[in-house]
Design a protein around this motif. Sequence first.
Motif, short mmCIF file in Angstrom:
data_model
loop_
_atom_site.label_atom_id
_atom_site.label_comp_id
_atom_site.label_asym_id
_atom_site.label_seq_id
_atom_site.Cartn_x
_atom_site.Cartn_y
_atom_site.Cartn_z
N LEU A 151 0.90 -1.40 -0.02
CA LEU A 151 -0.04 0.09 0.20
C LEU A 151 0.97 1.15 0.05
O LEU A 151 0.68 2.32 -0.77
CB LEU A 151 -1.03 0.00 1.32
N TRP A 152 1.91 1.34 0.78
CA TRP A 152 2.70 2.52 1.03
C TRP A 152 3.67 2.83 -0.08
O TRP A 152 4.05 3.97 -0.52
CB TRP A 152 3.40 2.39 2.21
N THR A 153 4.05 1.73 -0.90
CA THR A 153 4.80 1.94 -2.05
C THR A 153 4.02 1.83 -3.44
O THR A 153 4.78 1.77 -4.38
CB THR A 153 5.91 0.65 -2.04
N GLN A 154 2.79 1.85 -3.34
CA GLN A 154 1.79 1.66 -4.34
C GLN A 154 2.16 0.29 -5.31
O GLN A 154 2.42 0.47 -6.68
CB GLN A 154 2.01 2.96 -5.45
N GLY A 155 2.57 -0.76 -4.71
CA GLY A 155 2.70 -1.84 -5.16
C GLY A 155 4.25 -2.01 -5.79
O GLY A 155 4.65 -3.06 -6.35
N GLN A 156 5.10 -1.12 -5.48
CA GLN A 156 6.55 -1.14 -5.92
C GLN A 156 7.26 -2.46 -5.56
O GLN A 156 8.16 -2.78 -6.12
CB GLN A 156 7.10 0.10 -5.70
N ASP A 157 7.01 -2.69 -4.17
CA ASP A 157 7.81 -3.81 -3.60
C ASP A 157 7.35 -5.23 -4.29
O ASP A 157 8.36 -5.87 -4.48
CB ASP A 157 7.45 -3.81 -2.02
N MET A 158 6.27 -5.31 -4.71
CA MET A 158 5.87 -6.49 -5.29
C MET A 158 6.24 -6.37 -6.83
O MET A 158 6.39 -7.50 -7.36
CB MET A 158 4.22 -6.51 -5.29
N VAL A 159 6.00 -5.21 -7.44
CA VAL A 159 6.85 -5.15 -8.83
C VAL A 159 8.24 -5.50 -8.76
O VAL A 159 8.64 -6.40 -9.78
CB VAL A 159 6.63 -3.62 -9.45
N GLU A 160 8.92 -5.14 -7.94
CA GLU A 160 10.50 -5.59 -7.86
C GLU A 160 10.52 -7.02 -7.51
O GLU A 160 11.47 -7.80 -8.21
CB GLU A 160 11.07 -4.54 -6.70
N ALA A 161 9.72 -7.60 -6.60
CA ALA A 161 9.84 -8.76 -6.44
C ALA A 161 9.35 -9.85 -7.48
O ALA A 161 9.82 -10.77 -7.54
CB ALA A 161 8.88 -9.15 -5.10
N ALA A 162 8.62 -9.23 -8.17
CA ALA A 162 7.86 -10.19 -9.41
C ALA A 162 9.12 -10.23 -10.33
O ALA A 162 9.19 -11.50 -11.14
CB ALA A 162 6.71 -9.68 -9.91
N LYS A 163 9.65 -9.19 -10.77
CA LYS A 163 10.72 -9.10 -11.93
C LYS A 163 11.87 -10.20 -11.36
O LYS A 163 12.20 -10.87 -12.09
CB LYS A 163 11.14 -7.63 -11.83
N LEU A 164 12.32 -9.91 -10.07
CA LEU A 164 13.42 -10.81 -9.61
C LEU A 164 12.90 -12.45 -9.48
O LEU A 164 13.91 -13.12 -9.74
CB LEU A 164 13.81 -10.30 -8.24
N LEU A 165 11.82 -12.66 -9.20
CA LEU A 165 11.19 -13.88 -9.35
C LEU A 165 11.28 -14.51 -10.81
O LEU A 165 11.44 -15.78 -10.89
CB LEU A 165 9.80 -13.97 -8.94
N GLY A 166 11.22 -13.72 -11.92
CA GLY A 166 11.09 -14.19 -13.20
C GLY A 166 10.08 -14.19 -13.83
O GLY A 166 9.84 -15.01 -14.55
N VAL A 167 8.76 -13.57 -13.29
CA VAL A 167 7.71 -13.72 -14.07
C VAL A 167 7.88 -13.26 -15.24
O VAL A 167 8.30 -12.29 -15.68
CB VAL A 167 6.51 -12.74 -13.13
N ASP A 168 7.18 -14.19 -16.33
CA ASP A 168 7.16 -13.42 -17.63
C ASP A 168 5.72 -12.71 -18.14
O ASP A 168 5.94 -11.70 -18.80
CB ASP A 168 7.07 -14.77 -18.35
N VAL A 186 3.55 1.28 -14.51
CA VAL A 186 4.24 0.11 -14.24
C VAL A 186 4.60 -0.77 -15.52
O VAL A 186 5.74 -1.29 -15.72
CB VAL A 186 3.55 -0.74 -13.17
N ALA A 187 3.24 -0.85 -16.41
CA ALA A 187 3.48 -1.63 -17.56
C ALA A 187 4.56 -1.05 -18.66
O ALA A 187 5.30 -1.92 -19.22
CB ALA A 187 2.16 -1.68 -18.09
N ALA A 192 8.77 -2.94 -18.64
CA ALA A 192 9.33 -2.92 -20.07
C ALA A 192 10.42 -4.18 -20.00
O ALA A 192 11.69 -3.68 -19.41
CB ALA A 192 9.76 -1.22 -20.21
N GLY A 193 10.51 -4.96 -20.81
CA GLY A 193 11.50 -5.84 -21.29
C GLY A 193 11.69 -6.82 -20.18
O GLY A 193 12.68 -7.80 -20.36
N HIS A 194 10.48 -6.84 -19.05
CA HIS A 194 10.73 -7.96 -18.23
C HIS A 194 9.30 -9.01 -18.22
O HIS A 194 9.34 -10.10 -18.20
CB HIS A 194 10.88 -7.30 -16.95
N ILE A 195 8.33 -7.85 -18.02
CA ILE A 195 6.98 -8.62 -17.75
C ILE A 195 5.93 -8.07 -18.65
O ILE A 195 5.74 -6.93 -18.62
CB ILE A 195 6.30 -8.51 -16.18
N GLU A 196 5.03 -9.16 -19.50
CA GLU A 196 4.19 -8.28 -20.15
C GLU A 196 2.88 -8.47 -19.40
O GLU A 196 2.50 -9.51 -18.73
CB GLU A 196 3.95 -9.11 -21.53
N ILE A 197 1.93 -7.57 -19.53
CA ILE A 197 0.53 -7.63 -18.98
C ILE A 197 -0.37 -7.87 -19.99
O ILE A 197 -0.38 -7.20 -20.96
CB ILE A 197 0.13 -6.31 -18.34
#
Length: 573
Positions: A151-168, A186-187, A192-197
């Motif tokens: 909530l406090w980072t507007q989802g940025q913590d999860m954005v970074e975690a998803a990228k590191l996890l290797g979500v496609d 975010v999209a 960009a170059g990591h995860i497609e929505i």
Amino acid sequence: MNRREFLNVLAAANAAGLLLPASLARAQTAAESFYDAPAFGDVSLLHITDCHAQLKPIHFREPSVNLGIAGMAGRAPHLVGPSLLEHFRIAPGSRAAHAFTFLDFERLAGLYGKVGGFAHLATLVKRVRANRPGALLLDGGDTWQGSGTALWTQGQDMVEAAKLLGVDVMTLHWECTYGQDRVREVAEKDFAGHIEIVAQNIKSADFGDDVFKPYTMRAVNGVKVAVIGQAFPYTPIANPRYMVADWTFGIREEDMQKTVDAARAAGAAVVVVLSHNGMDVDLKMASRVSGVDAILGGHTHDGMPAPSVVANPGGKTLVTNAGSNGKFLGVLDLAVSGGRVADFRYRLMPVFADLLPADPEMDALITRVRAPYEATLGEVLAVTDATLYRRGNFNGSFDQVILDALMAEKDAEIAFSPGFRWGASLLPGQPITMESLLDQTAITYPYVTLSNLSGAQIKTVLEDVCDNLFNPDPYYQQGGDMVRVGGLSYACDPTAAAGQRIQDMTLNGKPLEASKTYKVAGWAPVAEEAKTAGGEPIWDLVARNLRARKIIAPPRLNLPTLKGVDGNPGLAV
């Protein structure tokens, strides 16, 4: 991460003092056995969904009530407890039994420990990917919401975690409650170059253009794989419309068929739908849309050990649902022959933190993103003497804590709390921290409300929500649970017709009067006017109540008297 690397990680954990030698040996043996998943076929798809921003390991109690009505009665996902174990041939008391059911929850939680946590999930993802070249990791949405740090980072913590996890690839639901501009940001930048929505069912409100790509085509070991996105169809109804004012949603079954046909025409040998419909909706869609090999589903948080195989005019479609809160990793292996799927293997792997050492890189990221907030998150508000949980069709003990706080703090006769499915569980004796509370309440429209509603209006509210849950046509279900109710007693017949399911409403032993006005507290209003109405965030109200109470005795659950569901395997008594 191959077997040797996996064991090296365990050894490193031992060297760091995280495991004793005997524990290391047991962990190696248990992990090797529990997570043994030989590769199969040509294409592998890994699936997570509904993580709800849970970066750290948690306890999570599965429901004891998940009723299926009409055509959904007695079949997955509407099986709980002993019925689920019997259907999927799972041994009582086993790790799998603890992962997939609520049975003996407190004892087995003490025996098997916590589940999930992105650092442990990352270790499992690397292990599974090691012998599956080109495997795609798909995220079904509800990833950026569900914790204080999200909530406090507007989802940025999860954005970074998803990228590191290797979500496609991912699709959307609660992500949209940060607003359409934030999702686009975010999209277009972070992902960009990591995860497609992908989302075939999100269109612009003006000209009906695609907001995101309907599908993406990926080559996996020389096989063309199309991943079609299906975002939550009812986002502007279940959540505030103003947050996605320029977008329209919907099930869009005809558009789905056109998208499948287009993917096949473009050469796709495998077509999968990454869905946030909810499993009942996915089962209906699978029976009506041809050419889909598998629907990897989310939204309803159903941890299904095996897929349902659904016949349709074009063949058969596998329908899965991969649970929630980072608790599971779905692994679908497909053998392709003659340009079509010929065979499959599927496994839904529970993520047990005690069997999977934390991935060092992900662990470091989690530590870094949480660091500015640790003091706030760690505040102890009270201690619970009961298991606190949320999941279930009608109420949960943590929901009851929220209801009791609303009525006490607002001096209300009745309280409503949304039927949200997310939120970690607490065991007896654990502290209720601010983090624990935010795990249940962290949304971008948390305002507390106090309204004067007539008895007739209260019945209308309950009937409308009940129809969203128990309409016999899945396409008219919105996939949440029943609104939680404090103060008011009532009966519910899920099998009755719309408008007749809510019965025998009483308050303090007296029948609710249709024309009389009652004081009703609530939170999470979807109307835009609530933003300026001055209501405090729900977590402030509940935190104040908990600090004053200090010890939380087992709450008395306010549950409806159920009718018409005797013998339903979605109800454990």
